[in-house]
Design a protein around this motif. Structure first.
Motif, PDB file in Angstrom:
ATOM      1  N   ASP A  47     -12.329  -0.334   0.420  1.00  0.00           N
ATOM      2  CA  ASP A  47     -10.982  -0.770   0.038  1.00  0.00           C
ATOM      3  C   ASP A  47     -10.407   0.249  -0.928  1.00  0.00           C
ATOM      4  OD1 ASP A  47      -8.699  -2.337  -0.140  1.00  0.00           O
ATOM      5  OD2 ASP A  47      -9.497  -3.545  -1.776  1.00  0.00           O
ATOM      6  N   PRO A  48      -9.899   1.380  -0.413  1.00  0.00           N
ATOM      7  CA  PRO A  48      -9.354   2.406  -1.311  1.00  0.00           C
ATOM      8  C   PRO A  48      -8.148   1.882  -2.071  1.00  0.00           C
ATOM      9  CG  PRO A  48      -8.824   2.893   0.988  1.00  0.00           C
ATOM     10  CD  PRO A  48      -9.770   1.742   1.004  1.00  0.00           C
ATOM     11  N   GLY A  65       0.817  -1.205   0.000  1.00  0.00           N
ATOM     12  CA  GLY A  65       0.000   0.000   0.000  1.00  0.00           C
ATOM     13  C   GLY A  65       0.849   1.253   0.000  1.00  0.00           C
ATOM     14  N   VAL A  66       0.170   2.383  -0.166  1.00  0.00           N
ATOM     15  CA  VAL A  66       0.801   3.703  -0.135  1.00  0.00           C
ATOM     16  C   VAL A  66       0.034   4.576   0.848  1.00  0.00           C
ATOM     17  CG1 VAL A  66       1.178   5.834  -1.466  1.00  0.00           C
ATOM     18  CG2 VAL A  66       1.786   3.626  -2.453  1.00  0.00           C
ATOM     19  N   ILE A  67       0.770   5.357   1.642  1.00  0.00           N
ATOM     20  CA  ILE A  67       0.165   6.317   2.552  1.00  0.00           C
ATOM     21  C   ILE A  67       0.531   7.726   2.105  1.00  0.00           C
ATOM     22  CG2 ILE A  67       0.153   7.238   4.908  1.00  0.00           C
ATOM     23  CD1 ILE A  67      -1.286   4.617   4.745  1.00  0.00           C
ATOM     24  N   ASP A  68      -0.481   8.590   1.979  1.00  0.00           N
ATOM     25  CA  ASP A  68      -0.280  10.012   1.746  1.00  0.00           C
ATOM     26  C   ASP A  68      -0.719  10.749   3.004  1.00  0.00           C
ATOM     27  OD1 ASP A  68      -0.189  12.642   0.997  1.00  0.00           O
ATOM     28  OD2 ASP A  68      -1.250  12.381  -0.897  1.00  0.00           O
ATOM     29  N   PRO A  69       0.215  11.165   3.872  1.00  0.00           N
ATOM     30  CA  PRO A  69      -0.162  11.774   5.150  1.00  0.00           C
ATOM     31  C   PRO A  69      -0.892  13.100   4.997  1.00  0.00           C
ATOM     32  CG  PRO A  69       2.181  12.066   4.757  1.00  0.00           C
ATOM     33  CD  PRO A  69       1.674  11.149   3.672  1.00  0.00           C
ATOM     34  N   ASP A  70      -0.811  13.726   3.813  1.00  0.00           N
ATOM     35  CA  ASP A  70      -1.510  14.986   3.598  1.00  0.00           C
ATOM     36  C   ASP A  70      -3.015  14.786   3.417  1.00  0.00           C
ATOM     37  OD1 ASP A  70       0.888  16.370   3.733  1.00  0.00           O
ATOM     38  OD2 ASP A  70       1.259  16.136   1.584  1.00  0.00           O
ATOM     39  N   LYS A  71      -3.444  13.526   3.235  1.00  0.00           N
ATOM     40  CA  LYS A  71      -4.859  13.243   3.015  1.00  0.00           C
ATOM     41  C   LYS A  71      -5.553  12.668   4.248  1.00  0.00           C
ATOM     42  CE  LYS A  71      -4.506  12.566  -1.981  1.00  0.00           C
ATOM     43  NZ  LYS A  71      -4.734  11.643  -3.131  1.00  0.00           N
ATOM     44  N   GLY A  72      -4.816  12.464   5.321  1.00  0.00           N
ATOM     45  CA  GLY A  72      -5.438  11.963   6.538  1.00  0.00           C
ATOM     46  C   GLY A  72      -4.500  11.085   7.336  1.00  0.00           C
ATOM     47  N   LEU A  73      -4.919  10.769   8.567  1.00  0.00           N
ATOM     48  CA  LEU A  73      -4.079  10.028   9.497  1.00  0.00           C
ATOM     49  C   LEU A  73      -4.623   8.654   9.839  1.00  0.00           C
ATOM     50  CD1 LEU A  73      -3.182  12.867  12.033  1.00  0.00           C
ATOM     51  CD2 LEU A  73      -1.828  12.033  10.109  1.00  0.00           C
ATOM     52  N   ASN A  74      -5.868   8.357   9.439  1.00  0.00           N
ATOM     53  CA  ASN A  74      -6.468   7.071   9.780  1.00  0.00           C
ATOM     54  C   ASN A  74      -7.379   6.600   8.662  1.00  0.00           C
ATOM     55  OD1 ASN A  74      -5.758   6.210  12.672  1.00  0.00           O
ATOM     56  ND2 ASN A  74      -6.273   8.372  12.930  1.00  0.00           N
ATOM     57  N   PHE A  75      -7.656   5.304   8.652  1.00  0.00           N
ATOM     58  CA  PHE A  75      -8.468   4.657   7.630  1.00  0.00           C
ATOM     59  C   PHE A  75      -9.809   5.368   7.455  1.00  0.00           C
ATOM     60  CE2 PHE A  75     -11.621   1.622   6.192  1.00  0.00           C
ATOM     61  CZ  PHE A  75     -10.969   0.926   5.200  1.00  0.00           C
ATOM     62  N   PRO A  76     -10.247   5.559   6.192  1.00  0.00           N
ATOM     63  CA  PRO A  76      -9.570   5.231   4.929  1.00  0.00           C
ATOM     64  C   PRO A  76      -8.769   6.393   4.353  1.00  0.00           C
ATOM     65  CG  PRO A  76     -11.813   5.853   4.456  1.00  0.00           C
ATOM     66  CD  PRO A  76     -11.644   5.974   5.963  1.00  0.00           C
ATOM     67  N   HIS A  77      -8.716   7.505   5.072  1.00  0.00           N
ATOM     68  CA  HIS A  77      -8.119   8.723   4.525  1.00  0.00           C
ATOM     69  C   HIS A  77      -6.603   8.607   4.465  1.00  0.00           C
ATOM     70  CE1 HIS A  77     -12.106  10.357   4.973  1.00  0.00           C
ATOM     71  NE2 HIS A  77     -12.089  10.070   6.268  1.00  0.00           N
ATOM     72  N   LEU A  90      -4.951   6.377   2.774  1.00  0.00           N
ATOM     73  CA  LEU A  90      -4.552   5.005   2.453  1.00  0.00           C
ATOM     74  C   LEU A  90      -4.943   4.640   1.029  1.00  0.00           C
ATOM     75  CD1 LEU A  90      -3.620   2.089   3.328  1.00  0.00           C
ATOM     76  CD2 LEU A  90      -6.012   1.708   3.979  1.00  0.00           C
ATOM     77  N   ALA A  91      -4.070   3.954   0.321  1.00  0.00           N
ATOM     78  CA  ALA A  91      -4.393   3.412  -0.997  1.00  0.00           C
ATOM     79  C   ALA A  91      -3.654   2.093  -1.175  1.00  0.00           C
ATOM     80  CB  ALA A  91      -4.003   4.382  -2.103  1.00  0.00           C
ATOM     81  N   LYS A  92      -4.391   1.058  -1.557  1.00  0.00           N
ATOM     82  CA  LYS A  92      -3.758  -0.232  -1.801  1.00  0.00           C
ATOM     83  C   LYS A  92      -3.215  -0.282  -3.226  1.00  0.00           C
ATOM     84  CE  LYS A  92      -5.729  -4.061  -0.372  1.00  0.00           C
ATOM     85  NZ  LYS A  92      -6.734  -5.154  -0.409  1.00  0.00           N
ATOM     86  N   VAL A  93      -2.012  -0.824  -3.377  1.00  0.00           N
ATOM     87  CA  VAL A  93      -1.401  -1.003  -4.702  1.00  0.00           C
ATOM     88  C   VAL A  93      -1.769  -2.370  -5.260  1.00  0.00           C
ATOM     89  CG1 VAL A  93       0.760  -1.127  -5.977  1.00  0.00           C
ATOM     90  CG2 VAL A  93       0.496   0.551  -4.139  1.00  0.00           C
ATOM     91  N   THR A  94      -1.498  -3.435  -4.508  1.00  0.00           N
ATOM     92  CA  THR A  94      -1.721  -4.813  -4.968  1.00  0.00           C
ATOM     93  C   THR A  94      -3.163  -5.223  -4.672  1.00  0.00           C
ATOM     94  OG1 THR A  94      -0.734  -5.549  -2.882  1.00  0.00           O
ATOM     95  CG2 THR A  94       0.692  -5.498  -4.805  1.00  0.00           C
TER      96      THR A  94
END
Length: 238
Positions: A163-164, A131-143, A145-149
């Motif tokens: 399931d973002p 997965g990838v985390i973008d901290p500028d979009k939030g600190l907890n699920f689902p904000h 968070l983005a799954k790659v696989t």
């Protein structure tokens, strides 16, 4: 890991604290020392395990943190950050999140504040989804968070109410059971270990769309691939 000022940071059991759910199992803490191994001192203040540190582009350290404070013992092993000298301990993402179960093996994406990580299970360290985390979009699920696989669920806890995903253009050629130890090379490309047989992880070059190129497959697993090249040192934090 090597720090920008020449020091070394590592995990150690020298604090003599113990994981609460197991008999006589050491909890590992973060420590640092001089480049020659002298002047060791512990920087962790956690009574549970702080481990798998990695250097961020802004000079901070990101690591996996396990704690029981107002939490269930098997969930919420999230990502925290700390300055190289042990100051400014701060949650990075997921401290109040159940999904993914355990965020680990985090590495900074070049030229970005985002990080790539492996979501593993508390009892399933070798089952993982990237997965990838973008901290500028939030600190907890689902904000943030983005799954790659997208072809592999988060181990143990499943995918949660939503399931973002990073891109809806992801595809997979074949069936892959698990992913481990990603190393991002850019916003789109990364090295990753993929389980191609019941007990062996092979090394691949992969992108966020699911394209894969086999680099190495052997009798034993290949993990923690790192490109052998010079890179710019992050800024020194006062």
């Amino acid at each position: 890991i090597y720090l920008g000022d020449g020091h070394i940071m590592f995990s150690t059991s020298r604090t003599n604290t113990y994981i609460r759910c197991m008999p006589y199992t050491y909890a590992y803490a973060l420590a640092r020392c001089d480049s020659d191994g002298k002047n060791i001192y512990v920087i962790s203040r956690n009574s549970e395990t702080d481990y798998l540190p990695s250097l961020l582009n802004d000079g901070r350290i990101i690591y996996s943190r396990w704690e029981y404070t107002d939490k269930a013992l098997w969930r919420v092993q999230s990502l925290w950050t700390v300055n190289p000298d042990g100051t400014n301990v701060t949650t990075f993402w997921g401290n109040q999140s159940v999904w993914p179960d355990h965020l680990t093996e985090a590495r900074a994406i070049p030229g970005s504040r985002k990080i790539m990580f492996t979501g593993v299970g508390h009892h399933a360290w070798f089952n993982g989804s990237i997965g990838v985390i973008d901290p500028d979009k939030g600190l907890n699920f689902p904000h943030g968070l983005a799954k790659v696989t997208n072809d592999v669920r988060w181990p143990e806890c499943g995918n949660g109410p939503t399931d973002p995903v990073l891109t809806d253009k992801y595809h997979t050629a074949g069936k892959y059971a698990a992913y481990k130890t990603p190393y991002p090379l850019s916003e789109e490309d990364f090295l990753v270990s993929i389980r191609t047989s019941p007990r062996v992880f092979s090394l691949y070059m992969m992108d966020i769309y699911g394209n894969r190129e086999l680099i190495y497959k052997g009798e034993h697993s290949a993990y923690h691939a790192v490109p052998f090249k010079a890179r710019k040192a992050p800024p020194m934090l006062p």
